[in-house]
Design a protein around this motif. Structure first.
Motif, mmCIF file in Angstrom:
data_model
loop_
_atom_site.group_PDB
_atom_site.id
_atom_site.type_symbol
_atom_site.label_atom_id
_atom_site.label_comp_id
_atom_site.label_asym_id
_atom_site.label_seq_id
_atom_site.Cartn_x
_atom_site.Cartn_y
_atom_site.Cartn_z
ATOM 1 N N GLU A 1 0.809 -1.137 0.230
ATOM 2 C CA GLU A 1 0.032 -0.509 0.492
ATOM 3 C C GLU A 1 0.546 0.823 -0.004
ATOM 4 N N VAL A 2 2.276 1.300 0.882
ATOM 5 C CA VAL A 2 2.865 2.320 1.490
ATOM 6 C C VAL A 2 3.441 2.546 -0.037
ATOM 7 N N GLY A 3 4.313 1.417 -0.443
ATOM 8 C CA GLY A 3 5.648 1.662 -1.706
ATOM 9 C C GLY A 3 6.910 1.896 -0.734
ATOM 10 N N LYS A 4 7.705 1.998 -1.470
ATOM 11 C CA LYS A 4 9.194 2.012 -1.191
ATOM 12 C C LYS A 4 9.957 3.549 -0.535
ATOM 13 N N PRO A 5 10.436 3.989 0.003
ATOM 14 C CA PRO A 5 11.000 5.304 -0.462
ATOM 15 C C PRO A 5 12.091 5.941 -1.795
ATOM 16 N N TYR A 6 11.755 6.972 -1.650
ATOM 17 C CA TYR A 6 12.639 7.058 -3.175
ATOM 18 C C TYR A 6 13.828 7.758 -2.806
ATOM 19 N N GLU A 7 14.709 7.070 -3.134
ATOM 20 C CA GLU A 7 16.379 6.857 -3.281
ATOM 21 C C GLU A 7 16.588 7.999 -4.108
ATOM 22 N N VAL A 8 18.026 8.655 -3.361
ATOM 23 C CA VAL A 8 18.486 10.030 -4.206
ATOM 24 C C VAL A 8 19.638 9.333 -4.587
ATOM 25 N N LYS A 9 19.605 10.035 -6.208
ATOM 26 C CA LYS A 9 20.549 9.101 -6.258
ATOM 27 C C LYS A 9 21.675 10.346 -6.943
ATOM 28 N N THR A 10 21.775 11.451 -6.779
ATOM 29 C CA THR A 10 22.522 12.234 -7.614
ATOM 30 C C THR A 10 23.596 12.702 -6.270
ATOM 31 N N VAL A 11 24.878 12.886 -6.389
ATOM 32 C CA VAL A 11 25.735 12.396 -5.909
ATOM 33 C C VAL A 11 26.750 13.457 -6.255
ATOM 34 N N ALA A 12 27.627 14.048 -4.973
ATOM 35 C CA ALA A 12 28.021 15.223 -4.813
ATOM 36 C C ALA A 12 29.644 14.401 -5.985
ATOM 37 N N GLN A 13 29.860 16.291 -5.877
ATOM 38 C CA GLN A 13 31.226 16.031 -7.095
ATOM 39 C C GLN A 13 32.230 15.932 -5.942
ATOM 40 N N ASP A 14 32.572 16.090 -4.872
ATOM 41 C CA ASP A 14 33.241 15.793 -3.934
ATOM 42 C C ASP A 14 33.356 14.719 -4.289
ATOM 43 N N ARG A 15 32.359 13.757 -3.916
ATOM 44 C CA ARG A 15 32.644 12.152 -3.315
ATOM 45 C C ARG A 15 32.627 11.100 -4.748
ATOM 46 N N LYS A 16 32.733 11.667 -5.782
ATOM 47 C CA LYS A 16 31.982 11.335 -7.034
ATOM 48 C C LYS A 16 34.669 11.114 -7.060
ATOM 49 N N ALA A 17 35.167 12.657 -6.692
ATOM 50 C CA ALA A 17 36.453 12.980 -7.564
ATOM 51 C C ALA A 17 37.033 11.986 -5.645
ATOM 52 N N TRP A 18 36.392 11.934 -4.840
ATOM 53 C CA TRP A 18 37.480 10.989 -4.032
ATOM 54 C C TRP A 18 37.162 9.325 -4.399
ATOM 55 N N ARG B 1 12.791 17.575 -3.570
ATOM 56 C CA ARG B 1 13.885 16.006 -4.328
ATOM 57 C C ARG B 1 14.409 17.542 -4.934
ATOM 58 N N LEU B 2 13.851 18.691 -5.744
ATOM 59 C CA LEU B 2 14.776 19.226 -6.216
ATOM 60 C C LEU B 2 15.276 19.931 -5.449
ATOM 61 N N PHE B 3 15.722 20.296 -3.901
ATOM 62 C CA PHE B 3 16.400 20.474 -3.260
ATOM 63 C C PHE B 3 17.653 19.634 -3.117
ATOM 64 N N TYR B 4 17.125 18.286 -3.298
ATOM 65 C CA TYR B 4 18.814 17.307 -2.835
ATOM 66 C C TYR B 4 19.081 16.992 -4.262
ATOM 67 N N ARG B 5 18.554 17.988 -5.555
ATOM 68 C CA ARG B 5 19.424 17.717 -6.991
ATOM 69 C C ARG B 5 20.270 18.522 -7.085
ATOM 70 N N ILE B 6 19.133 19.769 -6.860
ATOM 71 C CA ILE B 6 19.950 21.583 -7.204
ATOM 72 C C ILE B 6 21.660 21.355 -5.854
ATOM 73 N N MET B 7 21.210 21.196 -4.603
ATOM 74 C CA MET B 7 21.814 20.940 -3.811
ATOM 75 C C MET B 7 22.702 20.031 -3.614
ATOM 76 N N ALA B 8 23.133 18.857 -4.287
ATOM 77 C CA ALA B 8 23.944 17.590 -4.835
ATOM 78 C C ALA B 8 25.566 17.995 -4.014
ATOM 79 N N ASP B 9 25.924 19.473 -4.607
ATOM 80 C CA ASP B 9 27.118 19.021 -3.664
ATOM 81 C C ASP B 9 27.236 18.989 -2.847
ATOM 82 N N VAL B 10 26.426 19.835 -2.161
ATOM 83 C CA VAL B 10 26.842 20.274 -0.928
ATOM 84 C C VAL B 10 25.631 18.914 0.616
ATOM 85 N N MET B 11 25.109 18.098 -0.579
ATOM 86 C CA MET B 11 24.159 17.654 0.572
ATOM 87 C C MET B 11 24.047 15.952 0.423
#
Length: 352
Positions: free
Chosen positions: A61-78, A301-311
């Motif tokens: 009935e409730v479904g599963k949570p939405y996974e945020v998959k956009t990753v910060a550039q700092d993490r990608k570089a590391w 969802r928009l916040f975590y996409r736009i602020m991906a490098d922070v969050m």
């Protein structure tokens, strides 16, 4: 300490100014808000107890949570540098430093600076500078709206709506993954005489995020002598900060309130029972577990996409309150109160 004395004693500390009861004031870094959560203007942001019977709710009935998959550039570089996925401890250290840098910004000054950088790049017609400048403008305006204008991250009125009405006189409070400790301080204001233990396994949270939390920030709570309102500040609270992995804490079942804010959603399903058990492990019989998570809604969802490098340095999900509550209910808790506010879900529960 009465309201007026408390306000006068701390006015101007850390660059702030006094804020009267039922008033709000916009500071360069945050909004100070002593207005009531029960006002008609605020009630549109509060929904309490929408689920009547948790035993009837199913994952189908409730479904599963939405996974945020956009990753910060700092993490990608590391990860590119090390040739492996960033470990959880490193991810949290990156996140805490990045997030705190935004909390301490003088936002109006940063807005002016970002505009200047953008127009300088535009004037020179350097496309890379134009793109970077535009992104900077968008992020600082979004942060200004979410944190200062809407006050969605700290959201004192919403947190008071979620936390009120507990049977907790002079409670002993444990905050798991505490960061700067905001919500524990709000609880300590609402339930005077509290003893607070903040726990985080990143030393930066104790030495910087908590240490630099503004002493001029006002928390609306209760006067224990009169039952009326009283304003509290960080120095008024009895707080101990422990740097430790939650799994290695030496405490027993000795806390009246065990709190986590934005913790459950950082673990995949196979680990969620353990995370819920962390709250049970330290609760006195009859104590309350209090959990919040970010809401699954379009603007989040928009916040975590736009602020991906922070969050976005760690695994992250966005949930509905029904999803969040079902994790908690299925792992041995009865839910006393639940609901959602501007950008968070909240659950108050007791061990079944």
């Amino acid at each position: 300490m009465n309201v007026n004395a408390g306000t006068a004693a701390h006015a101007g500390a850390g660059g702030g100014s006094a804020v009267g009861l039922d008033q709000t004031e916009l500071m360069p870094q945050y909004r100070a808000d002593l207005r009531s959560h029960a006002s008609r203007e605020y009630q549109k942001f509060v929904c309490l107890n929408p689920v009547n019977d948790w035993s009837l709710l199913t994952w189908k009935e409730v479904g599963k949570p939405y996974e945020v998959k956009t990753v910060a550039q700092d993490r990608k570089a590391w990860e590119q540098e090390h040739g492996s996925a960033m470990d959880a401890h490193t991810a949290w250290t990156y996140f805490n430093r990045s997030f705190h840098q935004w909390f301490v910004k003088d936002v109006p000054a940063e807005i002016d600076r970002s505009k200047q950088n953008f127009f300088q790049g535009l004037k020179a017609f350097r496309m890379e500078e134009i793109r970077e400048g535009l992104g900077e403008v968008v992020r600082i305006h979004l942060w200004n709206y979410v944190h200062r204008i809407q006050d969605g991250i700290w959201d004192p009125r919403g947190k008071r709506a979620l936390f009120e009405g507990l049977d907790a006189a002079k409670p002993k409070i444990l905050f798991l993954g505490a960061a700067e400790g905001y919500e524990a301080m709000q609880l300590a204001a609402m339930y005077p005489g509290a003893e607070v233990v903040l726990v985080d396994y990143d030393e930066y949270c104790r030495s910087t995020r908590f240490a630099e939390f503004p002493e001029s920030y006002p928390f609306l709570g209760e006067n224990p002598r009169t039952g009326g309102p009283q304003v509290y500040y960080k120095p008024d609270f009895n707080i101990e900060y422990v740097v430790s992995d939650i799994r290695r804490l030496p405490f027993g079942k000795e806390f009246d309130l065990v709190l986590s804010v934005g913790l459950l959603e950082h673990f995949p399903d196979e680990m969620k029972p353990e995370v819920v058990d962390w709250h049970r492990r330290f609760l006195k019989p009859g104590g309350y577990a209090i959990l919040t998570t970010p809401r699954n809604q379009l603007r989040s969802r928009l916040f975590y996409r736009i602020m991906a490098d922070v969050m976005n340095h760690t695994y992250r999900e966005l949930m509905t309150v029904r999803q969040m509550g079902l994790y908690i209910y299925e792992n041995g808790f009865d839910i006393c109160r639940h609901g959602y506010i501007k950008v968070h879900n909240g659950v108050v529960a007791k061990v079944r």
